[in-house]
Design a protein around this motif. Structure first.
Motif, PDB file in Angstrom:
ATOM      1  N   ARG A 142       0.836  -1.208   0.000  1.00 28.16           N
ATOM      2  CA  ARG A 142       0.000   0.000   0.000  1.00 28.16           C
ATOM      3  C   ARG A 142       0.869   1.256   0.000  1.00 28.16           C
ATOM      4  NH1 ARG A 142      -3.764   2.302   4.562  1.00 28.16           N
ATOM      5  NH2 ARG A 142      -5.290   3.461   3.339  1.00 28.16           N
ATOM      6  N   ARG A 143       1.931   1.251   0.794  1.00 28.95           N
ATOM      7  CA  ARG A 143       2.831   2.407   0.809  1.00 28.95           C
ATOM      8  C   ARG A 143       3.481   2.614  -0.548  1.00 28.95           C
ATOM      9  NH1 ARG A 143       4.051   0.174   5.909  1.00 28.95           N
ATOM     10  NH2 ARG A 143       5.899  -0.881   5.058  1.00 28.95           N
ATOM     11  N   LEU A 177       2.310   1.766  -3.480  1.00 35.86           N
ATOM     12  CA  LEU A 177       1.330   2.246  -4.436  1.00 35.86           C
ATOM     13  C   LEU A 177       1.058   3.730  -4.266  1.00 35.86           C
ATOM     14  CD1 LEU A 177      -1.202  -0.734  -4.341  1.00 35.86           C
ATOM     15  CD2 LEU A 177       0.419  -0.191  -6.169  1.00 35.86           C
ATOM     16  N   ARG A 178       1.127   4.215  -3.057  1.00 33.16           N
ATOM     17  CA  ARG A 178       0.910   5.640  -2.811  1.00 33.16           C
ATOM     18  C   ARG A 178       2.014   6.493  -3.415  1.00 33.16           C
ATOM     19  NH1 ARG A 178      -1.141   6.041   3.507  1.00 33.16           N
ATOM     20  NH2 ARG A 178      -3.341   5.475   3.119  1.00 33.16           N
ATOM     21  N   ALA A 179       3.186   5.917  -3.633  1.00 30.67           N
ATOM     22  CA  ALA A 179       4.310   6.682  -4.186  1.00 30.67           C
ATOM     23  C   ALA A 179       4.090   7.044  -5.648  1.00 30.67           C
ATOM     24  CB  ALA A 179       5.603   5.884  -4.038  1.00 30.67           C
ATOM     25  N   ARG A 180       3.195   6.346  -6.328  1.00 29.56           N
ATOM     26  CA  ARG A 180       2.797   6.642  -7.714  1.00 29.56           C
ATOM     27  C   ARG A 180       3.929   6.446  -8.723  1.00 29.56           C
ATOM     28  NH1 ARG A 180      -2.188   8.801  -8.103  1.00 29.56           N
ATOM     29  NH2 ARG A 180      -3.154   9.500  -6.156  1.00 29.56           N
ATOM     30  N   ALA A 211      -5.660   0.635  -8.207  1.00 30.44           N
ATOM     31  CA  ALA A 211      -4.549   1.492  -7.795  1.00 30.44           C
ATOM     32  C   ALA A 211      -3.763   1.986  -9.002  1.00 30.44           C
ATOM     33  CB  ALA A 211      -3.634   0.729  -6.837  1.00 30.44           C
ATOM     34  N   ARG A 239      -5.651   4.765 -10.785  1.00 23.69           N
ATOM     35  CA  ARG A 239      -5.582   6.038 -10.051  1.00 23.69           C
ATOM     36  C   ARG A 239      -4.237   6.720 -10.273  1.00 23.69           C
ATOM     37  NH1 ARG A 239      -8.369   3.097  -5.890  1.00 23.69           N
ATOM     38  NH2 ARG A 239      -6.374   2.676  -4.849  1.00 23.69           N
ATOM     39  N   ARG A 240      -3.193   5.926 -10.513  1.00 20.39           N
ATOM     40  CA  ARG A 240      -1.859   6.468 -10.752  1.00 20.39           C
ATOM     41  C   ARG A 240      -1.643   6.843 -12.215  1.00 20.39           C
ATOM     42  NH1 ARG A 240       2.149   3.514  -7.484  1.00 20.39           N
ATOM     43  NH2 ARG A 240       3.034   2.706  -9.411  1.00 20.39           N
TER      44      ARG A 240
END
Length: 227
Positions: free
Chosen positions: A120-121, A123-126, A147, A150-151
């Motif tokens: 999850r972390r 994936l948040r980095a994009r 995910a 969204r990126r």
């Protein structure tokens, strides 16, 4: 859906995996040919003459899946340039602390939670990321596909296709295996995935599928993402 078995890639150092899906067609069985925009790249049965690299778009999510012992972690350590999330790395860290005191089955749920928290972390980095996970599970694919969208990217599957005997040998070589039940479950899921792709169906949410055998994996030395 067309499975691209072209030999054109054998003499170049890498290939770019297309971001957009191609036109549906039947799997090519009559011989090697190139198909523009094909969503499946079949790099098996080429006696090690496959590409040395695979390049995806920035923001894409790549899932490497296959039987336990097939060589996924080895391939990731050698080839991935950039972020990689390997469930085996997480297990190794927990094993180092707890395996002398507890059987793995006791702390396995915590290993899975730690793995998904790290994913999850990432994936948040994009940025582009390669994931070693059970990409045959539909809920995992659905989550990663959302995910990736969204990126601004797409989800891609790399399927390492080896025989059950080869995978079991790999487990013995690393000195750790999975239970018979777990192995059979993975084997059924992998068979379903390969059968679906061979029948012309890319799994829902996936932009492309790349099929590798052990020889194709051995010559693959770069998995990266375009800027």
């Amino acid at each position: 859906m067309t499975v691209d078995r072209t030999t054109a890639y054998a003499t170049i150092p890498g290939i770019a995996v297309p971001a957009q899906p191609g036109s549906p067609a039947r799997r090519a069985r009559s011989g090697p040919r190139a198909v523009a925009g094909a969503r499946v790249r079949d790099l098996r049965d080429r006696a090690g003459r496959g590409p040395r690299g695979l390049t995806f778009r920035a923001g894409d999510v790549v899932v490497l899946t296959g039987l336990p012992g097939s060589g996924k972690s080895t391939l990731m350590r050698r080839a991935v340039r950039g972020a990689r999330i390997d469930s085996q790395d997480v297990r190794d860290r927990w094993d180092g602390r707890l395996s002398r005191f507890l059987p793995y089955v006791v702390y396995r749920p915590f290993v899975r939670l730690a793995h998904y928290a790290g994913l999850r972390r990432a994936l948040r980095a994009r940025t582009g990321v390669v994931v070693h996970d059970c990409g045959t599970q539909t809920w995992v694919r659905a989550w990663l596909a959302r995910a990736a969208r969204r990126r601004g990217g797409a989800l891609h599957l790399l399927v390492l296709d080896v025989t059950a005997d080869t995978a079991l040998d790999g487990q013995r070589e690393r000195g750790r295996g999975v239970s018979r039940y777990a192995f059979l479950r993975h084997r059924r899921a992998t068979r379903r995935l390969l059968g679906s792709v061979a029948g012309g169906a890319v799994p829902d949410g996936c932009g492309s599928v790349v099929l590798l055998d052990r020889q194709a994996a051995d010559v693959l030395h770069r998995i990266d993402f375009a800027d």
